[in-house]
Structures are given as structure tokens and as C-alpha cells.
Design an enzyme around this catalytic site. Structure first.
Site, PDB file in Angstrom:
ATOM      1  N   LYS A  58       0.895  -1.263  -0.046  1.00  0.00           N
ATOM      2  CA  LYS A  58       0.053   0.002   0.077  1.00  0.00           C
ATOM      3  C   LYS A  58       0.930   1.313   0.003  1.00  0.00           C
ATOM      4  O   LYS A  58       0.871   2.311  -0.805  1.00  0.00           O
ATOM      5  CB  LYS A  58      -0.949   0.155   1.278  1.00  0.00           C
ATOM      6  CG  LYS A  58      -2.039  -0.925   1.195  1.00  0.00           C
ATOM      7  CD  LYS A  58      -2.925  -0.481   2.489  1.00  0.00           C
ATOM      8  CE  LYS A  58      -2.057  -0.741   3.717  1.00  0.00           C
ATOM      9  NZ  LYS A  58      -1.452  -2.028   4.156  1.00  0.00           N
ATOM     10  N   GLU A 113       1.183   5.208  11.036  1.00  0.00           N
ATOM     11  CA  GLU A 113       2.061   4.439  10.457  1.00  0.00           C
ATOM     12  C   GLU A 113       3.447   4.862  10.775  1.00  0.00           C
ATOM     13  O   GLU A 113       3.725   5.226  11.939  1.00  0.00           O
ATOM     14  CB  GLU A 113       1.978   4.989   8.716  1.00  0.00           C
ATOM     15  CG  GLU A 113       0.793   4.298   8.252  1.00  0.00           C
ATOM     16  CD  GLU A 113       0.586   2.887   8.171  1.00  0.00           C
ATOM     17  OE1 GLU A 113       1.670   2.326   7.530  1.00  0.00           O
ATOM     18  OE2 GLU A 113      -0.313   1.999   8.473  1.00  0.00           O
ATOM     19  N   ARG A 114       4.377   4.368  10.071  1.00  0.00           N
ATOM     20  CA  ARG A 114       5.791   4.176  10.690  1.00  0.00           C
ATOM     21  C   ARG A 114       6.462   5.457  10.620  1.00  0.00           C
ATOM     22  O   ARG A 114       6.462   6.318   9.538  1.00  0.00           O
ATOM     23  CB  ARG A 114       6.631   3.190   9.870  1.00  0.00           C
ATOM     24  CG  ARG A 114       6.149   1.789   9.829  1.00  0.00           C
ATOM     25  CD  ARG A 114       6.945   0.970   8.777  1.00  0.00           C
ATOM     26  NE  ARG A 114       6.176  -0.311   8.701  1.00  0.00           N
ATOM     27  CZ  ARG A 114       5.284  -0.513   7.845  1.00  0.00           C
ATOM     28  NH1 ARG A 114       4.891   0.554   7.204  1.00  0.00           N
ATOM     29  NH2 ARG A 114       4.666  -1.737   7.869  1.00  0.00           N
TER      30      ARG A 114
END
Lengths: 440, 489
Positions: free
Chosen positions: B191, B217-218
Site C-alpha cells: 500500500k 503508520e511508521r
């Protein structure tokens, strides 16, 4: 000597102050396994360390208008209703000493083999805020595991979080041990964090690492199977707190967490015991955050230090799409999937090259390795995809191009085979595969 | 009051965060946040992110921000979520460690607000609208993040068609200005790579103003994106908001509000066409589930809150085009446990105009982008919009590939030689199509070692037509893997 006396006096003064302060004393009113309800203790902070009775330690896990919830982490004697609970005025922290290197320790700074506390313990906060985005920099330095299938195809970089996932008895821990062993002379500090392992397991891991000269830069931090569940759930945070301690000194640290599925189960047990609402598979709704904030501590810091994390997750029936696994896959920077079928067929390490991923890819390899690795990977995957479809096709009637491809793929698989503790360095890997792949 | 502090040892490293947080307090006063001098109430209970307040004043309302002043100088902020007579529940921006019963709380003016000026471009903000890129940019104009609503008459629906240069996207799921495109996929199927490729192709191609919202997210990816944009000199038209996965559920569930407020500034005040990239909107629901669960709300299936549908609707209805400008959005959606029927995923995808679904089976075979051709759709696959040729080719492609799936099972038992000539044609041509739908991506050069390609839609249509008609029957299928247009191979 003079210092010693001073310390003793200070200690005594603290104790007196503590006793006189009525606000910081409470009484146990309910005991449910390792969760206590305590009345009084009005001045206690959330997550403050408390002493229950004479020698039991716990922390404040919830404050309500009428009572406090205390979770016990260290129990040396039986706790009764009505026992005195004393607040310490300090946040609950892990303890660590630099002398721990080479030893088996726990989160309280105990040398587990001697059952003795280290001297010069420092307190380490379990929940430092995560390293901000601007204090991070690109993950680009390779971390050599010595395993060709990893270093070449799904490489790991310093500061990366790479999951090792697979069924029981597929060699997950072995990959971590191989990595630690191959880093023995690399000026990297390794922390092997065992969660819910048996005593035998931990002794074996210690023996294997020591035998390969890898304990000189390694700490084994363990929460054994029969320890209190809260210790199992907090120990990985303690391991990462130790890693951050070294990160501040700009050192490279590798943390292995073995394993996070057991950790998730321990955390679930505590949340269900404290009446939190269960979500998917009865895990609490913050199970993702529990692992995310732990693994986000992995980073390449701008000060030059790094924390690489290799979490391990055990699966059932080779299914990596269950809840905990997909959660952790979505946190880490890639995964090495070990497949039971490959293992049974004799492939070592039993890496499933189709399902494994490295989100950093060539960025953490030297140019030569990256070029070679992406070629090997493409040829290997294309072979595996065709093998599945054409399994029944008659080899004689295949186009020569196709036949060559299939035979070539089989050779690649053969060359990736490698027994445990047989690290290969970069030039060995390059010379093996360069002749095999050619310059396509 | 400070009895406990007398026994705190100042040399204790557990306390060395004090100096950093003092700086933060000074900074807060700098940007003009006003903290009331009178206490509005006291803390009576504390859990990991929630506190209960015994109110001393009745002038508070939901979404107001209050703060506690710690004895070490830190300020911890909370947002009021519900008021029940004389008590209120609030959620913490960070962590509740160190709070105690009886602490006084003070009101912070303005609630959660986002900067609302030209200065947002080129900067990175936290979920609470504060700069986190070390630039120390000071923005006085601010707007509350909840205060926005579009009427039915405000929303416009038409826009020009927009090509992304990604073969399979343009072919199966074309989009236009003002579109909502979802990128759905389980963990680790690509993604984020796809959304980065879209930033590369669409943002750099159109040079439109853009907002990137990183939700749960990261942090590493946030750092990489910021660095790449900076090195490519592309930061001047982009603004970023991050509430990443290591941060509190409050931060993760508010990032989207702040991001949308920035986008609305560009659309309404600057009258621009705006691109909004959200990675990943599922994490918004995840964050709010954690909050609702702490607040003790009843949950429905899998621990999701019962108000999830209306929450997501409130967010999605703000992402619309108006007379003043358009918002085109790309939203990555995480599929937990590879369960495409997950309630949260379905709630989000009901708002989309088009979707790209990524499939683990394709990724396993090394086909990237790992698209599931049958689930990847767009409202624009319509003869009136894309024309008859494109429409027919899509239809024919899907017919081939669905037959191919059946044939794969037959072959597993009988082998290829047993198939009829027609089925053999379908089989081999479908395999070529699947190979052709892979694409070397600019942002994936690290993984593939192949240079990225931007492919024009006309070339895609020609190539697909040629493969289907049998023009390339003699060409080996491996020649179609990871190429751009066939003629440029």
C-alpha cells in the site's frame, strides 16, 4: 567509606519521611491473583512504584475515586487483605547495570544465574516517548546476518525492524541466534529478550551463544514462563529501554524479542483480568498500539546510533494472516517467513521466499549486493510462480527457455541452503551467486 | 501537597525529561495558547489514557481542551469527550503517567486547532497542529479542527479525468479530479509503495498543492517522505501532518482532522485544487476504538465502536470538492487479518469512488503492484467517460482472467495439453496480461533494481488489445514482466 555512611543515613531519612507521610500509605482491600485493590494512598501517581507489605513491589495501574488498582510485579511473600501499601514517590522503572553484558538478567537488574542484584543499577523509564521523526535518519547501513537468503534477498539494515515469523520448530530463534553470532566482532550490542521461555530454553540459548563466542557483547534479558504475567508483559519495554540507554551513547544495538505472540497473550490476560472490553480474538482494542509503540523504538538516530529490532512471532498452520501476525507485519519494516513445508523438505533456513518482504530492500545493501540480490530474487520468484502452474506439464514439451528457467531456479534454491552457525560473509555470497546468475 | 516530592532524588534519571518539557511549555505560550488561571475542576480517576474530572465550572463543552500542570513544569493536555452532570471524561494527548487524584485542571483556549495560513506549505505538523520539523515556524492564524461542514449545495461532482501513469490503475480504475481513491490491502502487500508512487507521479506531475496525512503508520516512513521531498525540492507545495503508530490513540485519531483543516484552507481560502494523501485511514478508526473502549462504550463486532459509521461519515463528507476548489484524495486502507469483510474496511470503502485492492497471493508471486483485478474498480469504467474501446477491453480482460482462474484449477489436475485450443489461448494470453500488469515503479527502484516508468493510457490500451488479439502469441511471457509500454521495451 564516608559515602557509604552518608548513603545509609540518607536512606534512613527517606524511610522515616515515608513512614510519617500518612497520605502515601494505603491498605489492600481486595486481592485477585496479581491485581490488587487498595484504599487510601491518596497521593499516588499513575504508574508509580509501590511497596506492598514488606518486600513485594507493584505499580499503580488505575486510579478511581474510591480505590486504586495495583499490579504486582515482584512477589516474595504472601499478601493479605489489610496489608500496608506504601507509595515510593518514583515512577515504576526497570533497573539495569552496564555490568550485565554477557549475563542472563531480568528487568529488575538481577543476575539470574547468581540470583543477585548488580551494583551501580540505573533506573530506566519503561515508556519514553518515541523518537521524533526529525531525530531519525535514513536506515541505510547493512546488518550482516551471515545468512545468504537474508543478506542477499531480504536484507536487514541497522535501525530496521524485521519480523521473523513461522510455525513452531521452523528455526525462528535459530535465525536470531545466527545473527547475534555473526555480529560477535562487529561492535554491536545484542539484547536477546526471552518472553515466556522455559528455563531450559534460556540455558540452551545462553550455552549456544557462549559456545560461539557471542556472549561478549550480548545480554539475555528474560521473563521466564513461571514469572508473574505483568513481568512478561513489561520485559520487552525494559529491553528496549536498555537499547535506548545505549542509543543515547550513539551505539548500535540489536534487540531480539522472542516472542511477541506470547507477549500479546500475556497482555490479553492482564486486560481481561482488569475488566477491559475484549475485541477481535479477545485481545483488547489497544493491542496494536501496545506493539506499535514498542517496535517504533527501533530507529536510525541522527546521533549515529541505531536500534535494530528482530521480533519473533509464532504462527499456527503456517497462517501469517491472523490478527496478531498482520498487526505486527504492518508495524515492522519487513518479515522473514519460515515455512514448515520447506523445513520438512530439508530446506535450511526454511525461508518462504514468496511471502517474505523487506520494505527497505536495496537501500540497506552495498551496490553490488543490491544489484545481485534483486536479480536473484526476481529469477527465484519467477521460477516459483512457474513451478506451481507447470508442475504437471511435460518437461520434454516445454519451450527450452522455460525448461532452462526451471532448472536454474532449482540451482538457486540449492545454493541458498545453509546450516546453522555457518555464517557467510559478503564476498563469499557474491562469488557464489555472481557466477550463477550471470550479468542479466 | 508536595509531600511525595520531598523523597524524589533529583539525580534520578527517570526524571531527566523535565528540562525538555519545560521548553515545550515556553513554546506554547509563544504561539499564543491561553491557559485559564482559575481551575475548572479536579481529577478524580485515571486510567492509561482517560481521566475523570469533578467539574468546578459549568462552562466547559465537549472538544474543549484542558491541561494539568505537573510539579516538574510539564503540561499535560486533555480533550473533553463527554460531560455527565458534574463530572466529565477527558482523553490525554500523551500518557497519563505521573498524574494523581486531586490535581487541578485549567482550560486551554481554542480547543484543538490547526494553522490556517500560507505558512503551512513546506512544513510538518503534529496531530495537534504544532510544527514538528524543527523549523520553529510561528503561525498565529489558527482554526478549530472540528468546525467545518459542507451543505448538499456546496458539493460539486464534475472534474477532468486524471492519469496516474500506473498501467493497471489507469486501465482498471481510472480517476478524475475530486475523486476518492482507496488503496486497500493487508499487511505488507505494498500500500505504502503505491501511495508513494502516486505522490511521485501525480503530485510531481500536476504540481498541485498537496497535504500528506500520516495516521498510525511508521515514523521511519514519515522521515523518508520528508527527506525525499526536501531533496527533490518538492516540499514547497506540500504540507504534512503526522500522528504515527507510536503515539497515543488521541494523536492517531485527531491527525486526520488537522490534515483536513489544512486541506480546507487550501481549497476554501486559496481556491486551489488539492491532493490529499492519507496513509492510513483505517488507523483513525483503530485509534478511536481504543478511546471509546477506555470510555466504556459498548462495542460491536471485533471491538469496533458502534458509532464508527457516523464517525467515518463525518470525516469523509469533509473530503469533497466545492465551487472554490477540488480535493482529490488517495486513502490507504489497512485490512486487518486479511479480512476484506472487516466492518471498518467496509465502512470506509462505502465512501470511495474507486478502489485498488492489493492481494497477498499476487505479492507472493512477485507481481507488483499486487493488484486483485476483480476487486479493483472505479465509477469511471463507463462508455460515456472512458470510451467504448477502453470499456470493452476492460470487459474482455476480466472475462479472460476469470476463465484463467478456473483453468488454473483444471490444469492442476489435468495439465495444459488437455485443454481445448481456445482455452489454451486464454491461458497463455492471460498469463501475459498478468505479467504485463506488473510495472517498474520509480519509488521501488530499491527493490527491483529497474528504472521506474510512467506509461501513457493509449499505450496500455494498444498493448492490452494486442495481447488479447493474439499478436504476441509467439513471444515468451517473461518478456512482459516489469516493462513499461511494450514498444519501449
Amino acid at each position: 567509606m564516608a559515602n557509604n555512611v552518608k548513603d545509609l543515613v540518607n536512606e534512613r531519612i527517606k524511610e522515616i519521611k515515608r513512614k510519617d507521610n500518612v497520605y502515601t500509605i494505603g491498605r489492600v482491600s481486595k486481592i485477585q491473583n496479581y491485581v490488587l485493590e487498595v484504599s487510601g494512598l491518596d497521593e499516588a501517581c499513575y504508574f508509580e512504584k509501590v511497596r506492598i507489605g514488606n518486600d513485594n513491589i507493584g505499580y499503580v495501574a488505575g486510579i478511581t475515586p474510591n480505590y486504586l488498582n495495583i499490579v504486582i510485579v515482584k512477589q516474595r511473600s504472601t499478601i493479605h487483605v489489610g496489608d500496608e501499601v506504601v507509595a515510593s514517590g518514583e515512577e515504576f522503572t526497570a533497573q539495569y547495570s552496564e555490568a550485565s553484558i554477557g549475563k542472563i538478567i531480568d528487568m529488575f537488574g538481577t543476575d539470574k544465574m547468581k540470583d543477585m542484584e548488580f551494583d551501580n543499577l540505573v533506573n530506566l523509564r519503561l515508556e519514553e516517548p518515541v523518537t521524533p521523526i526529525m531525530d531519525r535518519t535514513a536506515v541505510c547501513r547493512p546488518l550482516h546476518t551471515g545468512i545468504a537468503g537474508i543478506d542477499l534477498i531480504y536484507p536487514i539494515g541497522k535501525g530496521q525492524r524485521q519480523l521473523i515469523i513461522g510455525d513452531k520448530k521452523t528455526g525462528k530463534t535459530q535465525i536470531a541466534l545466527d545473527t547475534i553470532a555473526s555480529l560477535a566482532n562487529d561492535n554491536v550490542i545484542c539484547i536477546y529478550c526471552a518472553i515466556g521461555k522455559t528455563k531450559k530454553d534460556v540455558r540452551e540459548i545462553h550455552y549456544e551463544l557462549a559456545r560461539h563466542g557471542a556472549m561478549n557483547n550480548t545480554v539475555i534479558m528474560c521473563a521466564l514462563n513461571d514469572e508473574l504475567t505483568p513481568v512478561l508483559s513489561l520485559t520487552p519495554y525494559a529491553a528496549l529501554a536498555v537499547a535506548e540507554y545505549y542509543l543515547k551513547q550513539a551505539k548500535d544495538v540489536v534487540v531480539v524479542i522472542d516472542d511477541l505472540k506470547r507477549h500479546a497473550d500475556a497482555y490479553r490476560e492482564i486486560t481481561l483480568m482488569t475488566d477491559k472490553a475484549p475485541g477481535r480474538e479477545a485481545y483488547p482494542s489497544d493491542i496494536f498500539y501496545t506493539h506499535a509503540r514498542l517496535l517504533e523504538k527501533g530507529c536510525q538516530h541522527i546521533n549515529g546510533g541505531s536500534i535494530t529490532i528482530l521480533p519473533i512471532v509464532e504462527t499456527k498452520t503456517s497462517d501469517i494472516t491472523d490478527y496478531i501476525s498482520t498487526n505486527i507485519i504492518s508495524i515492522t519494516d519487513g518479515q522473514i517467513v519460515l515455512n514448515k513445508k520447506n523445513f520438512d523438505k530439508g530446506q535450511r533456513p526454511a525461508i518462504d521466499y514468496g511471502l517474505s518482504v523487506s520494505r527497505l530492500g536495496g537501500a540497506v545493501q552495498t551496490k553490488k549486493m543490491s544489484h545481485l540480490g534483486s536479480n536473484v530474487r526476481r529469477q527465484l520468484l519467477s521460477y516459483m510462480e512457474k513451478r506451481d502452474v507447470y508442475e504437471l506439464a511435460n518437461k520434454e514439451e516445454m519451450s527450452p527457455e522455460m525448461r532452462q528457467l526451471i532448472e536454474h531456479g532449482q540451482t538457486i534454491i540449492k545454493c541458498l541452503n545453509q546450516y546453522k552457525f555457518e555464517a557467510k560473509n559478503e564476498s563469499e555470497i557474491i562469488s557464489t551467486f555472481e557466477s550463477l546468475i550471470g550479468d542479466k | 501537597m508536595d509531600n511525595t516530592n520531598t523523597i524524589i532524588d533529583p539525580s534520578n534519571p527517570a526524571l531527566n525529561f523535565i528540562s525538555q518539557t519545560r521548553e515545550k511549555e515556553e513554546y506554547k505560550q509563544e504561539v499564543g495558547k491561553k491557559i485559564s488561571s482559575a481551575s475548572i475542576g479536579r481529577i478524580i480517576s485515571i486510567s492509561s489514557i482517560k481521566i475523570e474530572i469533578l467539574l468546578a465550572s459549568s462552562e466547559l463543552s465537549v472538544h474543549d481542551v484542558v491541561c494539568a500542570k505537573m510539579s516538574d513544569g510539564r503540561i499535560i493536555e486533555f480533550e473533553i469527550e463527554e460531560i455527565k452532570g458534574s463530572t466529565a471524561n477527558a482523553i490525554c494527548f500523551e500518557m497519563t503517567n505521573g498524574l494523581k487524584r486531586g490535581m487541578d485542571l485549567y482550560k486551554v483556549d481554542g480547543g484543538i486547532s490547526a494553522p490556517f495560513s500560507d505558512k503551512i506549505l513546506g512544513h510538518m505538523f503534529s496531530s495537534f497542529g504544532e510544527p514538528i520539523d524543527k523549523s520553529n515556524v510561528v503561525i498565529d492564524e489558527r482554526k478549530n479542527v472540528y468546525k467545518s461542514h459542507l451543505d448538499l449545495s456546496d458539493v460539486t461532482i464534475n472534474g477532468d479525468i486524471m492519469w496516474t501513469g500506473i498501467k493497471v490503475l489507469d486501465f482498471l480504475a481510472p480517476m478524475r479530479k475530486g475523486f476518492k481513491m482507496g488503496l486497500l490491502g493487508g499487511a505488507g502487500v505494498g500500500k505504502t509503495v503505491l501511495i508513494k508512487e502516486l505522490i511521485h507521479n501525480v503530485y510531481t506531475g500536476l504540481q498541485s498543492n498537496s497535504i500528506f496525512v500520516g495516521v498510525g503508520e511508521r515514523s521511519r516512513e514519515g522521515q523518508e517522505l520528508f527527506q525525499e521531498m526536501k531533496e527533490g525540492d518538492l516540499l514547497d507545495k506540500m504540507s504534512m501532518v503526522f500522528g504515527q503508530m507510536g503515539e497515543s490513540p488521541t494523536s492517531r485519531s485527531k491527525a486526520i482532522y488537522t490534515g483536513l483543516t489544512l486541506a480546507e484552507y487550501l481549497r476554501d481560502a486559496k481556491r486551489q485544487d488539492v491532493l490529499v494523501f492519507i496513509d492510513n485511514i483505517y488507523r483513525y478508526i483503530q485509534g478511536s476504538s481504543e478511546i471509546y473502549s477506555e470510555l466504556g462504550y459498548m462495542s460491536v463486532e471485533n471491538g469496533y465502536p458502534s458509532q464508527m459509521l457516523s464517525d467515518i461519515a463525518n470525516i469523509e463528507e469533509r473530503i469533497n470538492s466545492t465551487e472554490t476548489g477540488s480535493i482529490t484524495s488517495f486513502q490507504a486502507i489497512f485490512i486487518p487479518a486479511d479480512d476484506v469483510y472487516d466492518e471498518a474496511v467496509r465502512a470506509i470503502s462505502s465512501h470511495l469512488d474507486g478502489q485498488v485492492v492489493l492481494d497477498r497471493k499476487q505479492a507472493e508471486k512477485g507481481f507488483y503492484p499486487a493488484i486483485d483485478v476483480f476487486k479493483t474498480t472505479s465509477k469511471l469504467i463507463d462508455i460515456e467517460v472512458v470510451g467504448r474501446k477502453h470499456y470493452d477491453l476492460v470487459k474482455e480482460t476480466l472475462r479472460y482472467l476469470s476463465r484463467y482462474n478456473e483453468l488454473e484449477e483444471i490444469i492442476a489436475v489435468l495439465g495444459i495439453e488437455e485443454l481445448s485450443q481456445e482455452d489454451q489461448d486464454i491461458f497463455y494470453r492471460s498469463r501475459k496480461l498478468l505479467q504485463y500488469f506488473t510495472q517498474p515503479m520509480f519509488v521501488a527502484e530499491n527493490y527491483t533494481g529497474i528504472k521506474g516508468q510512467f506509461v501513457k493510457i493509449d499505450d496500455v490500451l494498444t498493448d492490452v488489445e494486442d495481447i488479447l488479439s493474439g499478436k504476441y502469441d509467439d513471444v515468451d511471457e517473461s518478456r512482459f514482466a516489469y516493462i513499461g509500454a511494450y514498444k519501449n521495451r
